[in-house]
Enzyme design. Structure first.
Site, PDB file in Angstrom:
ATOM      1  N   ARG A  15      -1.233  -1.974  -6.572  1.00 44.77           N
ATOM      2  CA  ARG A  15      -1.391  -3.074  -5.605  1.00 44.77           C
ATOM      3  C   ARG A  15      -2.365  -4.112  -6.163  1.00 44.77           C
ATOM      4  NH1 ARG A  15      -1.273  -4.841  -0.198  1.00 44.77           N
ATOM      5  NH2 ARG A  15      -3.287  -5.352   0.750  1.00 44.77           N
TER       6      ARG A  15
ATOM      7  N   TYR B 143      -9.170 -12.593  -5.687  1.00 44.61           N
ATOM      8  CA  TYR B 143      -8.155 -12.577  -6.734  1.00 44.61           C
ATOM      9  C   TYR B 143      -8.031 -13.940  -7.393  1.00 44.61           C
ATOM     10  CZ  TYR B 143      -6.723  -7.888  -5.604  1.00 44.61           C
ATOM     11  OH  TYR B 143      -6.714  -6.530  -5.430  1.00 44.61           O
TER      12      TYR B 143
ATOM     13  N   HIS C 126      -3.357   3.086  -6.226  1.00 44.35           N
ATOM     14  CA  HIS C 126      -3.711   1.819  -5.581  1.00 44.35           C
ATOM     15  C   HIS C 126      -3.916   0.694  -6.600  1.00 44.35           C
ATOM     16  CE1 HIS C 126      -5.009  -0.398  -2.012  1.00 44.35           C
ATOM     17  NE2 HIS C 126      -5.918  -0.970  -2.775  1.00 44.35           N
TER      18      HIS C 126
ATOM     19  N   HIS D  75      -2.906  -9.593   4.959  1.00 44.80           N
ATOM     20  CA  HIS D  75      -4.283  -9.771   5.413  1.00 44.80           C
ATOM     21  C   HIS D  75      -4.395 -10.981   6.336  1.00 44.80           C
ATOM     22  CE1 HIS D  75      -7.019  -7.102   2.902  1.00 44.80           C
ATOM     23  NE2 HIS D  75      -5.820  -6.795   2.500  1.00 44.80           N
TER      24      HIS D  75
ATOM     25  N   ARG E   8       0.861  -1.187   0.000  1.00 52.07           N
ATOM     26  CA  ARG E   8       0.000   0.000   0.000  1.00 52.07           C
ATOM     27  C   ARG E   8       0.896   1.235   0.000  1.00 52.07           C
ATOM     28  NH1 ARG E   8      -1.422  -3.597   3.971  1.00 52.07           N
ATOM     29  NH2 ARG E   8      -3.518  -4.525   3.878  1.00 52.07           N
TER      30      ARG E   8
END
Length: 231
Positions: free
Chosen positions: A151, A183, A148, A174, A41
């Protein structure tokens, strides 16, 4: 806070990532490449210190993230969860770019920031935005592309490269599998599209696969009996 309920975000190609990186000010080139290929990030590379970069191990260690107070002051804070503290491998192909950046653009000292502004101050999102917009336009990339998206691109590329759910979670920082599964679902859709295109190629070549494999007979009772494959 990341949101992953809109998987239609733009995904750059590898060539587009490098086009943007090569169009931006040299001191920010590595920032673009790390964001895309380590999925950090913005606040994480902004808070990265020189001692967090391992040139031999080809890793960056995320220990903190930059935050901004309402009065504009910047400070580095611990990630929101324990999963946010992580070691992320970067490509061996980026070693030259990392080494060059540390030598020419990072603040001096192992505990100083890797990314700083032209005057040596902390990297600030609002100041960086103009450089980002100019670079993406110069590279001919989608006009509405936000930083962003790098990412998002990196997560998609990692999933395409075969990363498991757990590996994606670790790389993204995460503790929940929800984003990683999104994803993986996206790349499985891509795999289906590839298979469908291959089918079109087969039909275009005039080949028609049999409805059931040769060498398999159907008995009177409806069960299948295998026999040796014959040409």
């Amino acid at each position: 806070m990341d949101r992953y309920d809109v998987p239609e975000r733009p995904v750059l190609t590898v060539a587009e990532v490098f086009a943007v990186a090569d169009s931006i000010a040299p001191r920010y080139r590595l920032l673009v490449l790390l964001a895309a290929f380590t999925t950090l990030r913005f606040g994480e590379p902004a808070a990265l210190r020189c001692r967090d970069v391992d040139l031999e191990g080809l890793t960056v260690i995320v220990r903190r993230s930059q935050a901004e107070l309402q009065d504009g002051r910047l400070f580095d804070k611990a990630p929101k969860s324990a999963a946010g503290v992580r070691s992320v491998s970067f490509l061996a192909e980026l070693l030259g770019a990392v080494t060059q950046h540390l030598e020419h653009f990072a603040a001096p000292g192992r505990d100083r920031h890797v990314f700083v502004g032209p005057q040596g101050g902390q990297l600030r999102r609002s100041n960086f935005r103009d450089d980002w917009v100019k670079a993406r336009k110069a590279a001919g990339v989608t006009a509405e592309l936000h930083f962003h998206a790098l990412r998002h691109t990196g997560n998609t590329l990692a999933s395409t490269a075969g990363a498991s759910t757990r590996e994606l979670m670790t790389r993204m920082g995460h503790s929940s599998s929800r984003a990683a599964l999104i994803y993986q679902h996206m790349t499985s859709d891509r795999d289906r599209a590839i298979a469908d295109r291959l089918g079109v190629m087969i039909r275009a070549a005039g080949e028609q696969p049999p409805t059931r494999p040769r060498g398999v007979l159907r008995s009177r009772r409806g069960t299948h009996v295998a026999r040796p494959w014959t040409q």
